[in-house]
Scaffold this motif. Structure first.
Motif, mmCIF file in Angstrom:
data_model
loop_
_atom_site.group_PDB
_atom_site.id
_atom_site.type_symbol
_atom_site.label_atom_id
_atom_site.label_comp_id
_atom_site.label_asym_id
_atom_site.label_seq_id
_atom_site.Cartn_x
_atom_site.Cartn_y
_atom_site.Cartn_z
ATOM 1 N N VAL A 70 8.675 11.714 8.907
ATOM 2 C CA VAL A 70 8.258 11.124 7.337
ATOM 3 C C VAL A 70 7.549 12.302 6.711
ATOM 4 C CG1 VAL A 70 7.412 9.409 5.941
ATOM 5 C CG2 VAL A 70 8.409 8.211 8.231
ATOM 6 N N VAL A 71 7.866 12.603 5.943
ATOM 7 C CA VAL A 71 7.058 14.137 5.291
ATOM 8 C C VAL A 71 7.319 12.768 4.022
ATOM 9 C CG1 VAL A 71 6.619 16.609 4.146
ATOM 10 C CG2 VAL A 71 7.852 15.483 6.336
ATOM 11 N N PHE A 72 5.638 12.438 3.703
ATOM 12 C CA PHE A 72 4.951 11.858 2.167
ATOM 13 C C PHE A 72 4.946 13.686 0.635
ATOM 14 C CE2 PHE A 72 3.368 8.888 5.130
ATOM 15 C CZ PHE A 72 4.492 8.114 4.688
ATOM 16 N N HIS A 73 5.310 12.554 -0.059
ATOM 17 C CA HIS A 73 5.016 13.932 -1.503
ATOM 18 C C HIS A 73 4.313 14.107 -2.098
ATOM 19 C CE1 HIS A 73 9.834 13.549 -2.505
ATOM 20 N NE2 HIS A 73 10.101 12.043 -1.887
ATOM 21 N N ASP B 190 7.206 -2.960 11.199
ATOM 22 C CA ASP B 190 7.654 -3.486 10.182
ATOM 23 C C ASP B 190 7.163 -5.312 10.352
ATOM 24 O OD1 ASP B 190 7.204 -3.659 7.546
ATOM 25 O OD2 ASP B 190 9.918 -3.418 7.196
ATOM 26 N N LEU C 204 9.800 -3.078 1.476
ATOM 27 C CA LEU C 204 10.213 -1.475 2.524
ATOM 28 C C LEU C 204 9.646 -0.430 1.672
ATOM 29 C CD1 LEU C 204 13.684 -2.992 2.683
ATOM 30 C CD2 LEU C 204 11.635 -3.002 4.224
ATOM 31 N N ASP C 205 9.422 -0.241 0.288
ATOM 32 C CA ASP C 205 9.394 0.477 -0.341
ATOM 33 C C ASP C 205 7.794 0.485 -1.472
ATOM 34 O OD1 ASP C 205 10.342 3.381 0.322
ATOM 35 O OD2 ASP C 205 11.561 1.968 0.211
ATOM 36 N N LEU C 206 6.954 1.198 -1.235
ATOM 37 C CA LEU C 206 6.003 1.145 -2.523
ATOM 38 C C LEU C 206 5.084 2.341 -2.419
ATOM 39 C CD1 LEU C 206 2.741 -1.243 -1.793
ATOM 40 C CD2 LEU C 206 2.460 0.885 -2.540
ATOM 41 N N HIS D 224 13.004 11.942 3.839
ATOM 42 C CA HIS D 224 12.846 10.527 4.868
ATOM 43 C C HIS D 224 12.880 9.324 4.382
ATOM 44 C CE1 HIS D 224 8.690 9.953 2.881
ATOM 45 N NE2 HIS D 224 9.607 9.217 3.554
ATOM 46 N N THR E 115 -0.321 -6.848 -3.701
ATOM 47 C CA THR E 115 0.819 -7.243 -2.705
ATOM 48 C C THR E 115 0.303 -8.192 -1.695
ATOM 49 O OG1 THR E 115 -0.843 -5.657 -1.059
ATOM 50 C CG2 THR E 115 1.127 -4.654 -2.160
ATOM 51 N N ASP F 129 -3.452 7.173 -4.215
ATOM 52 C CA ASP F 129 -2.311 7.327 -3.735
ATOM 53 C C ASP F 129 -2.018 6.252 -2.790
ATOM 54 O OD1 ASP F 129 -0.310 9.475 -6.162
ATOM 55 O OD2 ASP F 129 -2.506 10.542 -5.987
ATOM 56 N N LEU F 130 -0.579 5.852 -3.218
ATOM 57 C CA LEU F 130 -0.031 4.866 -1.560
ATOM 58 C C LEU F 130 1.294 5.378 -1.767
ATOM 59 C CD1 LEU F 130 -1.118 1.429 -1.148
ATOM 60 C CD2 LEU F 130 0.802 2.371 -0.601
ATOM 61 N N SER F 131 1.821 5.790 -0.778
ATOM 62 C CA SER F 131 2.996 5.641 -0.498
ATOM 63 C C SER F 131 3.439 4.395 0.984
ATOM 64 C CB SER F 131 3.627 6.992 0.304
ATOM 65 O OG SER F 131 3.206 7.611 -1.175
ATOM 66 N N GLN F 132 4.103 3.977 0.983
ATOM 67 C CA GLN F 132 4.351 2.903 1.668
ATOM 68 C C GLN F 132 5.962 3.474 1.665
ATOM 69 O OE1 GLN F 132 5.385 -1.327 1.705
ATOM 70 N NE2 GLN F 132 6.596 -0.039 4.017
ATOM 71 N N HIS F 133 6.299 2.677 3.695
ATOM 72 C CA HIS F 133 8.113 3.219 3.142
ATOM 73 C C HIS F 133 8.227 2.364 5.433
ATOM 74 C CE1 HIS F 133 12.331 4.702 3.978
ATOM 75 N NE2 HIS F 133 11.604 4.907 4.909
ATOM 76 N N SER F 134 9.417 1.253 4.986
ATOM 77 C CA SER F 134 10.015 1.413 5.694
ATOM 78 C C SER F 134 11.390 1.302 6.077
ATOM 79 C CB SER F 134 10.020 -0.613 6.203
ATOM 80 O OG SER F 134 8.394 -0.792 5.387
ATOM 81 N N GLU F 135 12.073 1.442 7.398
ATOM 82 C CA GLU F 135 12.902 1.992 7.671
ATOM 83 C C GLU F 135 13.455 1.562 9.463
ATOM 84 O OE1 GLU F 135 14.136 6.167 7.120
ATOM 85 O OE2 GLU F 135 13.496 6.489 8.985
ATOM 86 N N GLN G 257 2.717 3.989 -5.382
ATOM 87 C CA GLN G 257 1.616 3.559 -6.163
ATOM 88 C C GLN G 257 0.821 4.583 -6.776
ATOM 89 O OE1 GLN G 257 -2.330 2.961 -5.261
ATOM 90 N NE2 GLN G 257 -2.412 3.778 -7.335
ATOM 91 N N ASP H 152 1.243 -4.008 3.341
ATOM 92 C CA ASP H 152 1.471 -3.464 2.507
ATOM 93 C C ASP H 152 -0.535 -4.671 2.508
ATOM 94 O OD1 ASP H 152 1.916 -1.106 1.333
ATOM 95 O OD2 ASP H 152 3.650 -2.867 1.900
ATOM 96 N N THR I 79 -4.014 -2.914 2.369
ATOM 97 C CA THR I 79 -4.801 -2.739 1.300
ATOM 98 C C THR I 79 -6.254 -3.880 0.880
ATOM 99 O OG1 THR I 79 -3.878 -3.921 0.002
ATOM 100 C CG2 THR I 79 -2.696 -1.878 -0.070
#
Lengths: 284, 284, 284, 284
Positions: free
Chosen positions: D281-284, D16, A36-38, B242, A25, D37-43, A40, D21, D25
């Motif tokens: 926002v509900v991460f997987h 944002d 916008l989406d990551l 989401h 990153t 595990d990393l989940s990142q989302h922007s909106e 890992q 990131d 990180t």
């Protein structure tokens, strides 16, 4: 999901160690790329990453991105690729006599629902020919009687001619030989008419009927030399009841096959799949 | 499910009372008709029945069956019909600019998956015209600008000319007038792009986004004068997260619309639906 | 579904021939019994029927109904039974160390959601004992080390003492011997932690992980001498992703096991299941 | 999913911009923290991130992590938190007369399936009292007749005494007042017995019956002052047919309510939920 505003997708995997996310990153931050989406994920010592975002600096080509990232990839021993989310993938479809799955692919190509560019249809049967010809698509009839050496060379030439990004086996009822798979390096997605690993082989619905199962399914997977054992991409099932005869099961089975194949194709076109050691990582 | 060996389907409903099953099945026994599937359900004083089976005596036409049963129906005050399960239903499809649903109907007609005989396509938009023309199907462009009296008479004439058994609104984005519904007595199935009664009206996906729902759905229903309030035939949903933007939701929404519309059409062609007082009985 | 107003359920199956529905429903009409739900299905020469309704004449006991129907059953070579839908079934539960499934059964008994009357819990492990004792239920610890002849006689005596209508194996991790199954004639429902016939045997989740499947499932079935091959009652699946480790899969697997077991128990208590030749007919 | 090897979970959200990131990180890399595990989302201009991983350097407390990250959070205007995945969340449950949902929570606490530590049960009804007392849990009966000022102060004192991390309304049939919600700052999860926004308010099953819907659902959401309008966490549906009476719908509705509530609780205990502007926002 692919955002209209996304301009670049990055996929990579390499041996896991501390600091990989920061290293990767950091590269994107230096290039003024807004992630916008990551996603890992690491497991059993392997690191998998998918990044999607937009260039806030001046736009760069996929090739430039690929070259700029190369030193980092070499340092991390990483397999990687950059993609343009708007690109349409060149597809060659193989099919046989069963029409629902090939028509599903046709329909999604015609509607523009999926970023695919259907280039040609290859079939060992003539059932679909009239429709394909009306739609002005190249159709190749390659009967598959006799030894594979009699018809596979022609199929391989067709593929070479159209240079697809993806081959789709839409209920193509013939096993591809190891020779074919050795020659053709394009990814191949197959739809199998059962919930693998149940009911491998022929007549899965007759097997399912006899066993009295309450769900039947379908499996989309990459084709490898291990028949019915390639990495699974997507699976789904549909509920059946005691009143379902084998023809009934085939009918609802066709529905679920179409849905599973379409979902797998969408994931592929969205660059959300990484293959690794007989399994797939399929990002959300 | 429709068995290949079934030769007759019977549907009926009437006020409930003791002995109806015996009266009706006695008639079939006397006619040497073997009942392979019978579903009967009563609620709130109404009796609903569907029978499927095979003639063990000499075959009789649908008309003969209908006439022979008439005295019993009169006695029981029963609405009823007999059907040949092999008959293909004549269908006229209405659509607009959105292609996935109309292409789904086309695809299932071309594949022979469903007992439908597509006779014509009517659209207030030209998007689908080239595909329809290539497939040698009659295409009618009826622009819907201005008052309904300017274009509905032409639509009504098209319907009269093709005398369909069923009209399918495959994302036809125009409300049919009470006059149209009064003139056209053919059953009309519409696909609505939300899980009714949620998000009635325009832009259901934008509404769903704002509310942050975790499932989006689709509803197939018969068209009545109550907009978005006709008897529901089938519904299904798909999970979203989401990360789904409104365009993403439209994309997976299109998938579920296609599945729901196809399921409703199959139920209709299998003669499994009875409408009664704003609800449907849909047999398994 | 079981209606509060239903007073009698009838189940039967026999060789198929013309006129069976008329013969059976004629009997009920003569008894002034109003049929509210009737499902009948024939396949491969066998006729299956379930009737639910209410007595419009004077109420008769289950025994009276059974006796009155006997001559017809003899004539038709029919296996049949009458049931009171309000009756609670006596249940003995077997379990081991894994708690979610046994607690699901306990919970549904405590809430009164299901027409079961839990009489006793038998376990080869002590994990659940404190909870069972607090709830004032008989708990029997039958360690299963060594040969079956050392512990099965005690288990058989427990069953004889409680004379259950149903035995539930709620993740009981020990195979019942043919001797046990010969002695105990009570129906036995088992929950298997995979989507049979996939991943038969031990460690299905480890197998599923290695194969990279995208759904994991559970199967409720009747226990027969063929291990993992008894007639399937209900199955369901849950979606998993690449990020699921084997412990994660066990966790969501436990959820789906509970749901599948509960659904199978409900179908059994609602008298909706007929076993025939290795398959089940499960009415809606 | 929560990995056994994970030692720390990090959640954060902020405006944002490019480079977030890398900044975040980079901090973890400097601390020798391996991100699994990393989940990142922007909106719409907001950045959301969840990180899960293991400390490769010397272990640090949650408090130390929180303090070390503080300067970055201030710089980025970020709301954030660190969590120990092995921590059990202190839960107080509110319920009324309907037992399935409260028993589901009890069952998952007893089985250890979920990282919750049930501390007390509060009810305006006595139905569940005997079970709670047998399990040696504190039970508080707070009748809710009359004005909220007569019983909410006692409920607030109970909450203060047990200082829960989470309050679960497991079919608690009373609306919490704005005063209550102002005093109690603990997150509150409610289970609503419909697929919101359909059938808001009382008697959703009667409404669903009249409208003839083919699916019924349940919704778990955070409680806010907008009744039935709090941010949705999870939803699911179950298929019903015409034969379902309102009591039948309640019965299968209870099943889906339990599943939806349990899934929402699991997501909460796994620290996968971020609330933001009426959505989650509900991460997987």
């Amino acid at each position: 999901m692919t955002k209209p505003s996304s301009e670049i997708i990055f996929l990579g995997h390499c041996p896991d160690r501390v600091g990989l996310d920061a290293r990767i990153t950091g590269f994107f931050a230096d290039e003024l790329f807004n992630i916008l989406d990551l996603s890992q994920h690491s497991e059993r010592g392997r690191f998998f990453i998918r990044i999607e975002g937009s260039e806030e600096g001046s736009p760069q080509s996929i090739q430039t991105w690929t070259e700029k990232f190369f030193p980092i990839a070499r340092e991390l021993d990483m397999a990687y690729s950059f993609h343009d989310p708007l690109e349409r993938l060149r597809v060659v479809m193989f099919c046989s006599k069963t029409l629902p799955c090939p028509l599903e692919v046709l329909s999604r190509w015609l509607s523009g629902e999926m970023r695919i560019d259907l280039r040609a249809v290859v079939s060992n049967h003539l059932a679909i020919e009239p429709i394909i010809r009306k739609l002005d698509l190249p159709f190749y009839h390659t009967p598959t009687t006799g030894d594979a050496s009699l018809f596979e060379p022609m199929q391989i030439r067709i593929i070479e001619q159209h240079s697809p990004d993806l081959i789709v086996l839409a209920r193509y009822m013939k096993i591809l030989s190891p020779h074919f798979l050795g020659e053709v390096r394009t990814p191949i997605i197959n739809i199998h008419h059962s919930f693998l690993p149940s009911f491998i082989g022929n007549d899965p619905y007759e097997q399912a009927y006899r066993r009295g199962v309450k769900l039947i399914g379908a499996t989309a997977h990459f084709v490898t030399c291990d028949l019915d054992e390639g990495p699974i991409i997507h699976q789904d099932v549909v509920r059946i009841g005691h009143q379902f005869s084998v023809p009934d099961m085939k009918q609802v089975g066709a529905d679920i096959e179409k849905q599973v194949l379409a979902s797998a194709l969408r994931k592929f076109t969205e660059r959300k799949i990484i293959q690794w050691e007989g399994r797939t990582v399929v990002f959300h």
